[in-house]
Design an enzyme around this catalytic site. Structure first.
Site, short mmCIF file in Angstrom:
data_model
loop_
_atom_site.label_atom_id
_atom_site.label_comp_id
_atom_site.label_asym_id
_atom_site.label_seq_id
_atom_site.Cartn_x
_atom_site.Cartn_y
_atom_site.Cartn_z
N TRP A 1 -1.26 -2.95 0.97
CA TRP A 1 -0.07 -3.15 0.12
C TRP A 1 -0.53 -3.97 -1.32
CZ3 TRP A 1 4.58 -1.58 -0.66
CH2 TRP A 1 5.29 -2.27 -1.36
N ASP B 1 0.55 -0.27 5.08
CA ASP B 1 1.64 -1.08 4.86
C ASP B 1 2.95 -0.19 4.63
OD1 ASP B 1 3.45 -3.28 3.58
OD2 ASP B 1 1.89 -4.38 4.49
N ASP B 2 3.99 -0.68 4.02
CA ASP B 2 5.11 0.38 3.67
C ASP B 2 4.79 1.49 3.13
OD1 ASP B 2 8.03 0.69 3.83
OD2 ASP B 2 8.65 -1.07 2.62
N CYS C 1 11.06 -2.83 3.52
CA CYS C 1 11.16 -3.57 2.08
C CYS C 1 11.27 -2.35 0.92
CB CYS C 1 10.24 -4.38 1.75
SG CYS C 1 10.38 -6.02 3.09
N LYS D 1 2.42 -4.80 11.89
CA LYS D 1 2.98 -5.80 10.71
C LYS D 1 4.48 -5.73 10.92
CE LYS D 1 3.08 -7.41 5.94
NZ LYS D 1 2.40 -6.96 4.56
N ASP E 1 8.01 -6.91 9.28
CA ASP E 1 8.61 -7.38 7.98
C ASP E 1 10.00 -7.74 8.33
OD1 ASP E 1 8.37 -8.31 5.54
OD2 ASP E 1 7.42 -6.55 4.57
N TRP F 1 8.32 -14.47 6.95
CA TRP F 1 8.13 -15.12 5.51
C TRP F 1 8.18 -16.65 5.70
CZ3 TRP F 1 12.65 -11.91 3.26
CH2 TRP F 1 12.43 -10.59 3.14
N ARG G 1 3.56 -14.86 9.54
CA ARG G 1 3.63 -15.15 8.13
C ARG G 1 4.12 -16.80 8.07
NH1 ARG G 1 3.59 -11.24 4.25
NH2 ARG G 1 4.43 -12.60 2.69
N ASP H 1 5.63 -13.45 -0.09
CA ASP H 1 4.29 -12.68 -0.46
C ASP H 1 3.43 -13.39 -1.49
OD1 ASP H 1 5.50 -10.69 1.29
OD2 ASP H 1 5.90 -9.32 -0.47
#
Length: 569
Positions: free
Chosen positions: A31, A66-67, A116, A142, A144, A178, A196, A200
């Site tokens: 990412w 990642d995404d 996301c 991962k 989110d 987050w 996390r 970010d």
């Protein structure tokens, strides 16, 4: 064996974590550098580069998508599928390629209806998606927090944890909430391996420092039997900071026992270039990585800062208070001293700290901190807009008086402001570390019926031993860690065999002299231990030894660090 057996109960409680979290995870993620611009060839070339550069031998063994790997819709059977243009061979074949390199394969989803970047996510479809990941040979997820249903995060993330366990494959679970609802307090209990602690990261100096300092006080939750605090992935090598700043970034993440997940384009390391060589040297520093991966697994604490010195000199704000993990009293536990969580309710309405002898005191934010609790306000209109008040300690003669509620459900109400003592549910202010303790408007007030229905974050046990808050079962604590510095701070982490890692951080604009002394090293003034000193960035042993009686001074560059290992002689 990954961990020393302490007791059968401890092993049973942490067996899922022990298999995967003996040390913080290391690897690469797409990412930070590439965002959605990913494809099969890029991921294969990155896996090749991890091996060719020697990074894999150092422990960087996860290759994580990642995404944006997903197709825009699920297949006809409702199953998640990869974008057929970006990943024409499919993810099972990609996983096999990565595994053939001796590496592990990671993937991404979200505990919401979309990721996301608005691709299909996993909320409500956890079992189906976990089964797909297992079939593809995935080793890491991962997970989110986008497009969520605003339900309790422990439920959303717990559902995926259960699905991963039921998938039949051992998959590292990296929770990405987050830090909004203090996941360090509950993520280990649902089987997460890391969580996390922040939003970010950005490839900027301030962003790096903020994320380190937000994560600092969460040392109480981190470790091999629970999992790891995650201030987000490394930005080293992406170009937004100087190499000096990247060395600081890398050093802080190692001290935090944070996941060491590379976020730059490591394919560039094959190009003979001085800057590429410098970045590879940072990421390949085996001595700093040894601090990260030390078997003791204890996160560093801030032991000194110029801020702490100022507060000690002014004696203005009293003790720093947070709500954090309650001490167990277990022998050898890495936790707060029980006395720092002990409070008594006095007959005059004050609440006294057993540790400091000072009393709980309410201070309006931005008000004169020298004013006593009784001078702050004498009456409050419960229907008028209210402000949050900070809470610290003061001399008991002038400190705030409190009422311990019975009919209002365990509330503790300031007689000055008529506001309730509470734990901040969402704490986005980086200046307050740990979970902030404050007073705020008492929830669900009905003046007509004389009822105050106190919610969890305002509900407390009566002071008498500890003051435990119902919100995440945290305890009111006198925090002995130093606050983050304005320009200078020091961190210390215990290592194996009685060694210590110490990091002196200069956040200021010019090089400055910084001192390694007993306070910085976390030693008592009477400690007689003599340590040899090794500079972990210069890779050399110093001629001088260090002890509580023999401090050392170093010149630390602007936005730079001095990182040393102290080994008992």
């Amino acid at each position: 064996m990954l961990l020393q057996i302490i007791s059968l109960c401890a092993i049973l409680a942490t067996v899922s974590a022990n298999a995967r979290t003996a040390t913080p995870q290391m690897g690469w993620n797409s990412w930070n550098k590439f965002a959605c611009d990913i494809n099969e060839d890029l991921i294969k070339a990155t896996a090749d580069a991890l091996v060719d550069t020697g990074l894999a031998k150092l422990g960087y063994n996860f290759v994580n998508l990642d995404d944006c790997w997903q197709a825009s819709a699920r297949d006809a059977n409702g199953l998640i599928q990869a974008d057929p243009v970006r990943f024409p061979s499919g993810l099972k074949a990609l996983g096999e390629y990565i595994h053939a390199k001796g590496l592990k394969f990671g993937i991404y989803s979200s505990a919401g209806f979309k990721t996301c970047q608005a691709y299909p996510a996993s909320l409500g479809l956890e079992e189906a998606d976990a089964a797909s990941y297992a079939a593809w040979g995935v080793d890491y997820l991962k997970y989110d927090n986008c497009y969520q249903d605003h339900g309790p995060p422990v439920n959303r993330y717990g559902a995926m944890s259960n699905a991963l366990k039921a998938s039949g494959r051992d998959i590292f679970y990296s929770l990405c909430e987050w830090g909004r609802e203090n996941p360090a307090a509950w993520a280990p209990g649902i089987g997460a391996d890391s969580w996390r602690t922040t939003g970010d990261i950005r490839d900027e100096w301030r962003s790096i420092i903020e994320r380190a300092e937000i994560t600092a006080s969460l040392w109480r939750y981190s470790g091999p039997t629970s999992g790891w605090n995650d201030p987000d992935m490394l930005e080293v090598g992406n170009g937004g900071c100087s190499n000096e700043e990247y060395r600081t970034h890398f050093s802080l993440w190692a001290m935090l026992k944070a996941p060491m997940i590379i976020g730059n384009d490591i394919r560039n390391f094959s190009t003979p270039d001085a800057n590429n060589a410098a970045i590879l040297e940072i990421l390949s520093n085996a001595e700093v990585l040894a601090v990260s991966q030390d078997a003791v697994g204890r996160q560093a604490r801030i032991t000194w800062s110029d801020t702490a010195d100022r507060h000690r000199a002014s004696k203005t704000f009293g003790d720093k208070l947070i709500a954090t993990k309650c001490a167990t009293g277990a022998e050898g536990a890495y936790e707060d001293a029980a006395i720092d969580q002990a409070w008594t309710f006095e007959t005059d309405g004050t609440i006294k700290s057993t540790s400091t002898g000072l009393c709980l005191n309410e201070i309006p934010l931005f008000a004169d901190p020298t004013a006593s609790g009784s001078e702050l306000t004498t009456s409050v209109d419960l229907e008028a807009p209210q402000v949050l008040h900070s809470v610290s300690t003061a001399d008991c003669a002038s400190a705030t008086k409190w009422d311990i509620g019975q009919f209002i459900g365990g509330s503790i109400v300031s007689r000055s402001s008529q506001q309730c003592l509470e734990v901040a549910r969402f704490d986005g202010l980086t200046v307050f570390l740990g979970k902030r303790v404050q007073t705020g408007p008492c929830q669900n007030v009905s003046k007509k019926y004389g009822v105050m229905d106190i919610t969890e974050h305002q509900s407390w046990t009566k002071p008498g031993a500890v003051m435990r808050n119902l919100f995440q079962r945290s305890c009111l604590t006198v925090d002995r860690d130093a606050a983050p510095g304005v320009t200078q701070e020091a961190w210390m982490a215990p290592l194996s065999n009685g060694a210590l890692a110490v990091l002196l951080v200069n956040k200021g604009p010019i090089a400055t002299a910084m001192t390694l002394n007993a306070v910085v090293a976390g030693l008592s003034a009477e400690d007689k231990t003599v340590y040899s000193v090794r500079d972990l960035w210069a890779h050399r042993d110093l001629h001088e030894t260090f002890s509580a009686a023999n401090p050392l001074q170093f010149k630390v560059p602007s936005h730079g660090v001095m990182m040393v290992k102290l080994t008992p002689k």
